[in-house]
Each structure stands twice: as structure tokens, then as C-alpha cells.
Design an enzyme around this catalytic site. Structure first.
Site, PDB file in Angstrom:
ATOM      1  N   ARG A  88       0.882  -1.254   0.099  1.00 59.97           N
ATOM      2  CA  ARG A  88       0.075   0.039   0.029  1.00 59.97           C
ATOM      3  C   ARG A  88       0.755   1.449   0.167  1.00 59.97           C
ATOM      4  NH1 ARG A  88      -4.908  -2.568   2.543  1.00 59.97           N
ATOM      5  NH2 ARG A  88      -6.603  -1.070   2.722  1.00 59.97           N
ATOM      6  N   ARG A 156     -17.949  -2.983   9.528  1.00 58.49           N
ATOM      7  CA  ARG A 156     -16.861  -2.655   9.886  1.00 58.49           C
ATOM      8  C   ARG A 156     -16.717  -1.108  10.613  1.00 58.49           C
ATOM      9  NH1 ARG A 156     -12.673  -4.441   5.642  1.00 58.49           N
ATOM     10  NH2 ARG A 156     -11.733  -2.452   5.830  1.00 58.49           N
ATOM     11  N   ARG A 167      -9.856   7.045   4.637  1.00 54.57           N
ATOM     12  CA  ARG A 167      -9.040   5.998   3.742  1.00 54.57           C
ATOM     13  C   ARG A 167      -8.875   6.323   2.611  1.00 54.57           C
ATOM     14  NH1 ARG A 167     -12.839   1.111   4.904  1.00 54.57           N
ATOM     15  NH2 ARG A 167     -11.154  -0.128   4.319  1.00 54.57           N
TER      16      ARG A 167
END
Ligand code: AMP
Length: 210
Positions: A88, A156, A167
Site C-alpha cells: 500500500r 466494519r 481512507r
């Protein structure tokens, strides 16, 4: 076949990874699932990762690199694997190179941010086995119940709207540069995420030629 699936959180990497995994009979390695598992069982690594994961930030490189290094040594990875959610960051990709892992292909799943925000709010997961569902696109046979293990499906914490925004920012800043990294290495294939999962799957399977 050694594959990397790139894409923003909620682009559908997990679903595509599961499908390719079945077609090629190779395991999917999801750093997100491994970290959530560690969090659930309260290991030291899980405790270290907790504040990062819950606020939508990335867990420090050295932690995830260590996880991948150990996991890729296991027997089931010897004929290939699909990396879902790793690397990532550029340092994570460089670490993979240093491990001597030669990746065959990197599939970047492209979905607009607005579509992601809409999709993620309907996402549900099974905390027991890691399977993912969606209230509109990928419904379980019985509402709220995992098809695979029968546990209860939940949203979640990091799929809540504010965390999703964070995010997505993290993705654009830290993960998207990997497209260039792998394009330069001649490994990048781009797949435009479609409204229907099966249409995306057709394109993904064509991209990995199975
Ligand atoms: P995911 O399920 O792949 O969306 O991952 C959920 C969360 O786990 C991310 O928002 C990060 O906090 C953490 N995480 C998963 N994979 C990585 C990674 N390769 N590097 C850093 N953090 C990660």
C-alpha cells in the site's frame, strides 16, 4: 501466478480476489484480514495496529512487511498467491522486491470515489471468517448471516463515512503512486470496476488471462 490487486478501499478487491483465488487455486493474502484477526485475538501486533486501523490510517510499514514476510514463507504460497491490500506504499513494494518475490501482474481496480462512498456504506463482513457481502450487490442467502460459516454479519468500524473519507485520502496519497511504480515495471493492468460484480469479474479474469 503471483498477483497484486490494487484499488481504493471498497473498490471490490476482496470480492475479485476470492474469485480469482478459486479459479487459479491459489491463496488470497489480505493484510487487512490478518490484522483484524490479530486485533480480535488481542495479540501484541493487533494492539499496535488498533488505533491506526480504526482511524482509517495505514499501519506502519515495518509491521505489515513483517506479516507478509512470514505469510509468504508458508507452503500454500509456493505455487503463487494473490495479494489483496499489500503493498500500500512504495516502501512496502520495495520490501517485496528485496524479498526476491517476482510479481507476474498487478491489477488496478478503478472505481470513482463517489461510487466507493456509496458502496462501502452497504458493505457487511463476517468477523469470524473474513467473508464480505453487500446489502445490494452481494447479498447472503439469509440476511445478516454469513453463507460460509453462519456467523452474524456486521459493518466494519472503518466503513463508517468519516473513516472512509480518510481512507480514500490515504489511498490517493500513499497507495496510488504504486500504479506508476508497477507501470514502469511493465506489470500494471487496469480494470474499470462495473456496476454489476459479474461484469467486473469478467474483466478481471481477462486481465489475468484465466
Ligand atoms: P483493508 O481490509 O485492506 O481495507 O485494510 C483495513 C486496514 O488495515 C487499513 O485501513 C489499514 O489500517 C490496515 N492495513 C491493511 N493492509 C495494510 C498495508 N499493506 N499497509 C498498512 N496498513 C494496512
Amino acid at each position: 501466478m503471483k498477483l497484486i490487486l490494487l484499488g481504493a478501499p471498497g473498490a471490490g478487491k476482496g470480492t475479485q480476489a476470492e474469485i480469482i483465488s478459486e479459479h487459479l487455486n491459489i491463496p488470497t493474502i489480505s493484510t487487512g484480514n490478518i490484522i483484524r484477526e490479530a486485533l480480535k485475538s488481542g495479540t501484541e501486533m493487533g494492539l499496535k495496529a488498533k488505533s491506526f486501523i480504526e482511524s482509517g490510517k495505514l499501519v506502519p510499514d515495518e509491521v505489515v512487511i513483517g506479516i507478509i514476510q512470514d505469510r509468504l514463507k508458508e507452503d500454500d504460497c509456493q505455487n503463487g498467491f494473490i495479494l489483496d491490500g499489500f503493498p500500500r506504499t512504495i516502501p512496502q513494494a520495495e520490501a517485496l522486491d528485496r524479498m526476491g518475490i517476482v510479481i507476474d501482474r498487478v491489477v488496478s481496480l478503478e472505481v470513482a470515489d463517489e461510487t466507493i462512498a456509496r458502496r462501502v456504506s452497504g458493505r457487511r463482513v463476517c468477523l469470524a471468517c473474513g467473508a464480505t457481502y453487500h446489502v445490494d450487490y452481494k447479498k447472503p442467502a439469509v440476511e445478516g448471516v454469513c453463507d460460509k460459516c453462519g456467523d452474524t454479519l456486521v459493518q466494519r468500524k472503518d466503513d463508517h463515512p468519516d473513516t472512509v473519507k480518510e481512507r480514500l485520502e490515504v489511498y490517493h496519497e500513499q497507495t496510488e503512486p504504486l500504479k506508476d511504480y508497477y507501470a514502469k515495471a511493465g506489470k500494471l493492468v487496469t480494470v474499470e470496476g462495473q456496476e454489476a460484480v459479474e461484469d467486473t469479474t469478467r474483466l478481471t479474469l481477462a486481465a489475468v488471462e484465466v
